[in-house]
Scaffold this motif. Structure first.
Motif, short mmCIF file in Angstrom:
data_model
loop_
_atom_site.label_atom_id
_atom_site.label_comp_id
_atom_site.label_asym_id
_atom_site.label_seq_id
_atom_site.Cartn_x
_atom_site.Cartn_y
_atom_site.Cartn_z
N GLN A 134 30.88 27.47 2.50
CA GLN A 134 31.73 26.43 3.07
C GLN A 134 31.52 26.44 4.56
O GLN A 134 31.95 27.36 5.24
CB GLN A 134 33.20 26.73 2.75
CG GLN A 134 33.71 25.98 1.55
CD GLN A 134 35.10 26.43 1.16
OE1 GLN A 134 35.75 27.14 1.93
NE2 GLN A 134 35.53 26.03 -0.01
N GLY A 135 30.85 25.38 5.05
CA GLY A 135 30.57 25.38 6.48
C GLY A 135 29.66 26.55 6.81
O GLY A 135 28.63 26.72 6.20
N ALA A 136 30.11 27.38 7.74
CA ALA A 136 29.24 28.49 8.15
C ALA A 136 29.57 29.76 7.39
O ALA A 136 28.84 30.74 7.48
CB ALA A 136 29.37 28.73 9.64
N THR A 137 30.69 29.78 6.67
CA THR A 137 31.05 31.03 5.99
C THR A 137 30.47 31.04 4.59
O THR A 137 30.59 30.07 3.83
CB THR A 137 32.59 31.18 5.89
OG1 THR A 137 33.12 29.88 5.60
CG2 THR A 137 33.16 31.72 7.16
N LYS A 138 29.89 32.19 4.26
CA LYS A 138 29.33 32.33 2.93
C LYS A 138 30.43 32.86 2.02
O LYS A 138 30.98 33.92 2.27
CB LYS A 138 28.15 33.31 2.95
CG LYS A 138 26.87 32.69 3.50
CD LYS A 138 25.67 33.45 2.97
CE LYS A 138 24.44 32.61 2.90
NZ LYS A 138 23.66 32.51 4.07
N ILE A 139 30.69 32.12 0.96
CA ILE A 139 31.72 32.55 0.03
C ILE A 139 31.14 33.54 -0.96
O ILE A 139 31.76 34.54 -1.29
CB ILE A 139 32.28 31.33 -0.76
CG1 ILE A 139 32.70 30.26 0.22
CG2 ILE A 139 33.40 31.76 -1.66
CD1 ILE A 139 33.99 30.50 0.90
N ALA A 140 29.94 33.24 -1.43
CA ALA A 140 29.34 34.11 -2.43
C ALA A 140 28.00 34.60 -1.94
O ALA A 140 27.15 33.81 -1.57
CB ALA A 140 29.17 33.34 -3.75
N GLU A 141 27.84 35.92 -1.94
CA GLU A 141 26.56 36.48 -1.50
C GLU A 141 26.00 37.39 -2.57
O GLU A 141 26.74 38.20 -3.13
CB GLU A 141 26.75 37.28 -0.22
CG GLU A 141 26.63 36.42 1.01
CD GLU A 141 26.46 37.25 2.25
OE1 GLU A 141 27.49 37.58 2.85
OE2 GLU A 141 25.31 37.57 2.59
N PRO A 142 24.70 37.30 -2.81
CA PRO A 142 24.14 38.16 -3.86
C PRO A 142 24.12 39.62 -3.43
O PRO A 142 23.99 39.93 -2.25
CB PRO A 142 22.72 37.63 -4.03
CG PRO A 142 22.42 36.90 -2.78
CD PRO A 142 23.71 36.43 -2.20
N ILE A 143 24.29 40.52 -4.40
CA ILE A 143 24.23 41.95 -4.14
C ILE A 143 22.80 42.40 -4.37
O ILE A 143 22.19 42.09 -5.39
CB ILE A 143 25.17 42.72 -5.08
CG1 ILE A 143 26.59 42.19 -4.90
CG2 ILE A 143 25.13 44.21 -4.76
CD1 ILE A 143 27.57 42.88 -5.82
N LEU A 144 22.28 43.15 -3.40
CA LEU A 144 20.87 43.54 -3.50
C LEU A 144 20.72 45.05 -3.47
O LEU A 144 21.55 45.76 -2.94
CB LEU A 144 20.09 42.95 -2.32
CG LEU A 144 20.23 41.45 -2.14
CD1 LEU A 144 19.64 41.03 -0.81
CD2 LEU A 144 19.53 40.72 -3.26
#
Lengths: 379, 314, 435
Positions: A134-144
């Motif tokens: 949303q905009g500049a904030t990442k709501i969901a990020e993959p786990i690596l």
């Protein structure tokens, strides 16, 4: 340098006999200086060694990276990949999602146009939708996590530069091998008699012809490129086949003639003379005496020709047009020009491309170096 | 060699020396052995040379007969801005790239000749990149030189240097290519290394006993003793660099040939562009012949200049 | 001696025969009914799908069709002039066809159109125009492209702009771009708002927005240094010079190579707006590489003082030609007729998300279902839709213009003097070529 170290040892021996405070101090200074000198040289050798090693390592490491990792800024060394979790028999990637109840680890079922459908692996029945960003904030990020994706290699080789049209890198590899093999055959067949003629036969005009051969080394390939292209492509109609690449190797070239001649001249004249006295023809001397003794240099020529044919780019570029006939060199360039930026697979293919040479080098280490010395060090 | 010299007496008007029976026999044998080269020379060297020379005086048309235009191609070449740009790009690589690489190889060979532990491993490391195929190494360096995400600029950033834009800045594209070339100089290093090992230790020992420093020994003994190698590599390097093509072709990626701003438009790239992209094969042939003459001049110059600096032992 | 020599020669001959047999494809028997037809296509969004499409022709005709796609630029001319040209060649644009025709490299298609039963009236006027040279028809359009403005909604939101509303004028576009060109704490550029030439040159669109073109409408005069051309370059320049061209170039190095990958800057939050074609809304691009991307597409805005130029878009498209050297023109003609049939046009371009060139095919609902794709279909029928004018010197001119573009936009040089030089160089060449 080697000479340097040895003289220092002898000097030390001499000095030890006449010892006084002054000399002992000087010896210590000498030792300290040598210590720093060797540290310094070690440091430089390592530093420069890094220049050679790091890109090589980079190529290898990138070949193992997943698509998550390929253009990460700043670039990471080790390959990372998604952590997968098993949900109802399917492997789904795990994401860190900012939900209403705080940060949770959810598995992504699918992602379409910026909206992801997630499930809790412990509670797979309920599906939740969240916007990825949303905009500049990442709501969901993959786990690596660190993971070497060996799968890149078969994937890259199967894919080829243009997926789905039946021209995989295996095909390119095979094409390169075919061309290399016949180039070696042609080179060995044609250059050995020519070199022998210049090395051991005496006939009028020999030296003039040899000068002509040497002169052709200075001829840039561009001068002959266009007529040869028109000849093979338009006149003979051999476009898009391997023939324009292989046939010329059956007609000798200046470099190999030069190399072989150097070696043939080291074969003792007496042996050939003795055979001549016994009534052997030149051809027999050539095949029965000189060639068997020349196995080392023939091995060198084989390795060099393989290296040249494997590496050749301009020839295939001019003559091979349909992807089924590409060589690996051309295929790699094609892959890169497809604008698909799949660096991990590209590097995997590049590694496979390099591997046969490295293997050949390690097996033929001595002949390799010998051959380079033969071309370079003696006039 | 001696026998032939005695037989060849030059007279005026010139008469071919009379061949004895053994001469004739030897000649026949020689020619038979030389057959592959002779046919190859006629078909793949002499004929194309004559043909391209002819083309250079025409406008090539694929489906219509060639138009004879005399020296017009050469005149156009003289007036062609891109021709001069291509020539200057190539001369840059020849005048800067070749000596720089030679110097660096010599330096590395000196390093590899030191008595240090693990020397054989270092030698392998220095040599291995030179056998990585050209296309693979160029593509690899495309990524290494990427100004934002490549490791070169990242590492430079760690020590506080803002890495230049290797790929889109016309002033840095050629240095980038020179770096790529240096990465693969392993074979030159090996040649120098074997030359270094041929330098007689007695000479070096004597010099050290006489009080010569490491640098003096290097400059006054080692360098002259490997000068034949230097000359050979210089000449072959110059000739090869004039024909520089594959790396430049791959390096521009999807951009136009010569990107950025024609800084990587090398002579053979521009030639290829004229011949195969624009189908001006007559013009390209003229360029090829000009290149040949330039190479000849450079080689002769190099040989003349080197006579004063090369030292042949023994 | 002789025996060994003859042995050697026979081995050599045998080896050559062996080579010729495993020398790979490319040859074909010149009989009345060829076994294989070769179609070369310059673009290659999805080579596998195209091959499957042409396999349908194999099903009805029994002739195998070998598709090679995509093609590099430097393979096109050699393919047309070589001894084994493809049977049908599909080019990414029609602007070079007149250059090829001048050299006698393409077949004139009027007869084939009649005998093959191809209905010329079924083609949309604009794409067909680029194939006509007087009374001659040099090519047939096969799918057409149009360009519009794409924007990244997430980046708009992050900059405080309404993600659903694109800029309405070119000036507003520059303002938006300013807000979305961001540097980090070290002063390094991390994202740009708009790149005018990302992917490839869009001068044709910009110069139309400024009211002109580099040729006169009838293609008889060179107008390279006209005011619209200068304005177009000046307008494009600002996106580099305002932010220090070096920085922008450093950021965008290698972006062009990432076009068909998930790392395209539009997807990774590095470029907020840019101009691209309708195929992006289809299955092969955004949906394939970055389904997470949240983006919008709208017609490129006009300049503020010329609102009547809204919905100006340039229609250019792929065209199919039959090389003059094709071995079996009848077979090529039949294949071409099949390619041009409305059903095939509808099928291929529905899948590939390109605009149909056949009026009948355009009635297929797939072209209006996707709201993002519909932007393009609307543009095609807009009264302001224009074309690219082409001439026999287009090939050389385009290359020279490319250098001018780079120098002006990337290097900040004065557009007027560069364009004056260009005009001086090419006006006489055009007149010469038109004789």
């Amino acid at each position: 340098m080697r000479g340097d170290e040895m003289t220092t040892q002898t000097t030390n021996q001499i000095l030890r006999t006449e010892m006084d405070e002054e000399t002992r101090k000087r010896m210590r200074m000498h030792k300290i200086r040598n210590f720093f000198k060797s540290m310094f040289s070690h440091a430089i050798i390592n530093f420069i060694g890094l220049f050679f090693l790091v890109p090589f390592l980079w190529m290898l490491l990138t070949a193992f990276k997943s698509s998550q990792d390929v253009f990460h800024t700043p670039p990471r060394w080790l390959p990372y990949d998604n952590v997968f979790v098993d949900v109802n028999g399917e492997q789904l990637p795990l994401y860190n999602v900012q939900t209403e109840n705080g940060l949770k680890q959810l598995a992504a079922v699918k992602i379409v146009e910026g909206v992801g459908t997630f499930v809790d692996p412990a509670n797979p029945g309920q599906q939740m939708e969240y916007e990825i960003q949303q905009g500049a904030t990442k709501i969901a990020e993959p786990i690596l996590h660190v993971s070497f994706k060996w799968q890149n290699f078969p994937d890259a080789m199967e894919r080829g530069s243009r997926p789905g049209i039946g021209a995989s890198f295996w095909v390119y590899f095979r094409n390169s091998l075919i061309i290399a093999f016949f180039s070696i055959v042609g080179t060995l067949f044609s250059n050995t008699p020519v070199a022998y003629a210049f090395a051991r036969l005496k006939f009028p005009g020999r030296d003039i012809l040899f000068v002509i051969i040497l002169a052709t080394m200075m001829l840039p390939f561009q001068v002959t490129m266009i007529p040869i292209y028109l000849f093979f492509n338009d006149f003979l109609g051999w476009g898009n086949t391997f023939l324009p690449l292989i046939i010329p190797t059956f007609f000798a070239n200046a470099y190999d003639v030069f190399l072989l001649r150097q070696f043939f001249r080291t074969i003792p004249e007496e042996m050939c003379d003795a055979a001549r006295v016994d009534g052997a023809s030149e051809w027999q001397i050539f095949t029965r005496i000189v060639l068997p003794l020349s196995v080392p240099v023939l091995a060198t020529v084989t390795v060099f020709t393989f290296l040249w044919a494997w590496n050749d780019f301009t020839g295939p570029l001019l003559f091979l047009t349909s992807p089924k006939n590409f060589t690996m060199a051309l295929g790699l360039q094609d892959f890169q020009s497809q604008r698909s930026m799949i660096w991990n697979q590209l590097m995997a293919a590049a590694t496979v491309f390099t591997v046969p040479i490295v293997i050949a080098f390690f097996f033929a280490q001595k002949t390799f170096i010998q051959g380079i010395k033969l071309t370079g060090s003696k006039e | 060699m001696e026998e032939l010299q005695i037989k060849r007496k030059w007279t005026w008007p010139p008469r071919l020396p009379k061949w004895s029976h053994s001469d004739r026999l030897n000649f026949r044998t020689g020619m038979l052995f030389l057959l592959p080269w002779t046919i190859g020379f006629l078909a793949f060297t002499l004929y194309p040379m004559v043909a391209s020379f002819y083309y250079s005086f025409t406008i090539y048309h694929p489906r219509l007969p060639n138009e004879w235009i005399g020296l017009q191609n050469y005149v156009n070449l003289w007036n062609d801005k891109l021709f001069w740009q291509a020539l200057s790009n190539t001369l840059y690589m020849v005048a800067i790239g070749v000596p720089l690489t030679l110097l660096a190889s010599f330096f590395c060979a000196v390093l590899l000749n030191l008595k240090v532990r693990g020397q054989s491993i270092y030698r392998v490391i220095y040599f291995l990149p030179s056998i990585v195929p050209t296309v693979a190494s160029t593509i690899l360096w495309l990524w290494i030189l990427n100004p934002q995400t490549g490791i070169l600029n990242t590492l430079l950033g760690h020590i506080g240097i803002q890495g230049p834009n290797w790929m889109s800045n016309p002033n840095w594209s050629k240095p980038g290519l020179i770096l790529l070339g240096m990465w693969g100089m392993g074979s030159t290093i090996v040649i120098y290394l074997s030359g270094l090992q041929d330098v007689p230790i007695s000479l070096l020992e004597a010099a050290e006993l006489d009080g010569a420093s490491w640098w003096q020994r290097l400059w006054n003994i080692t360098v002259p003793m490997v000068s034949p190698i230097t000359l050979f590599n210089l000449i072959t390097g110059v000739i090869a660099q004039f024909q520089y093509f594959a790396q430049a072709y791959v390096f521009r990626g999807f951009q136009a040939l010569g990107y950025p701003l024609n800084s990587t438009l090398f002579y053979s790239v521009y030639l290829y562009q004229n011949g195969f992209l624009w189908l001006k094969m007559g013009y390209a042939s003229a360029m090829a012949w000009v290149l040949f003459i330039i190479i000849l001049i450079c080689t002769v110059l190099l040989l003349k200049v080197s006579e004063r600096f090369t030292y042949y032992a023994g | 001696m002789h025996k060994q020599l003859y042995n050697l020669i026979s081995v050599f001959v045998l080896a050559s025969m062996l080579l010729a047999s495993c020398g790979g494809g490319g040859q074909q028997a010149a009989s009345t009914e060829p076994e294989v037809l070769r179609v070369w296509i310059q673009w290659g969004d999805n080579p596998q799908q195209i091959q499957e499409l042409f396999d349908k022709y194999t099903a009805i005709s029994g002739i195998k069709v070998e598709v090679t796609a995509p093609l590099e630029e430097d393979k096109i001319l050699p393919s047309l002039t070589g001894s084994e040209p493809p049977d049908v060649l599909v080019l990414s644009g029609g602007d070079l066809v007149k250059s090829y025709a001048k050299e006698g490299l393409v077949t004139e298609l009027s007869d084939i159109i009649k005998t093959g039963g191809i209905d010329l009236n079924d083609f949309f006027e604009a794409p067909l125009r680029q194939c006509k040279s007087g009374d001659q028809i040099l090519c047939l359009p096969w799918g057409t492209d149009m360009y519009a403005l794409f924007w990244n909604k997430d980046m708009f939101e992050a900059a405080g702009l309404d993600p659903e509303i694109p800029p309405k004028t070119m000036e507003e576009l520059a303002e938006f771009a300013d807000k979305m060109t961001v540097r980090d704490a070290d002063g390094k550029l991390t994202q740009v708002g708009f790149l005018p030439d990302q992917g490839w040159d869009h001068s044709d669109l910009y110069v139309r927005m400024f009211g002109g073109f580099w040729y006169s409408e009838d293609g008889t005069q060179m107008t390279a240094n006209s005011q619209p051309m200068i304005d177009s370059l000046t307008w494009q320049q600002q996106f580099y010079t305002k932010y220090n061209a070096d920085d922008v170039l450093a950021l965008s190095a290698g972006w062009a190579d990432a076009y068909m990958s998930a790392d395209y800057p539009f997807y990774t939050g590095k470029m907020a707006m840019y101009v691209d074609g309708e195929w992006m809304t289809g299955p092969n691009f955004i949906n394939a590489f970055k389904p997470e991307a949240s983006y919008g597409v709208a017609p490129f805005p006009p300049p503020a003082d010329h609102p009547e130029r809204a919905n100006t878009a340039v229609v250019q498209g792929t065209v199919a030609v039959i090389p003059a050297g094709a071995k079996n023109k009848d077979a090529s003609a039949k294949l071409l007729a099949w390619m041009m049939s409305p059903e095939i046009v509808a099928e291929e371009f529905c899948f590939n998300a390109n605009l149909p060139t056949s009026k009948k095919a355009a009635t297929d609902p797939c072209f209006t279902e996707n709201p993002k794709f519909k932007v393009f279909t609307d543009l095609m029928s807009s009264p302001n839709a224009t074309i690219i004018v082409t001439t026999p010197i287009s090939l050389e001119f385009n290359d020279a213009y490319g250098v001018v573009l780079e120098r002006a936009v990337h290097n900040g040089e004065d557009p007027k003097s560069l364009l004056d030089d260009l005009q001086a160089e090419f006006e006489p060449k055009l007149q010469e070529a038109l004789k």
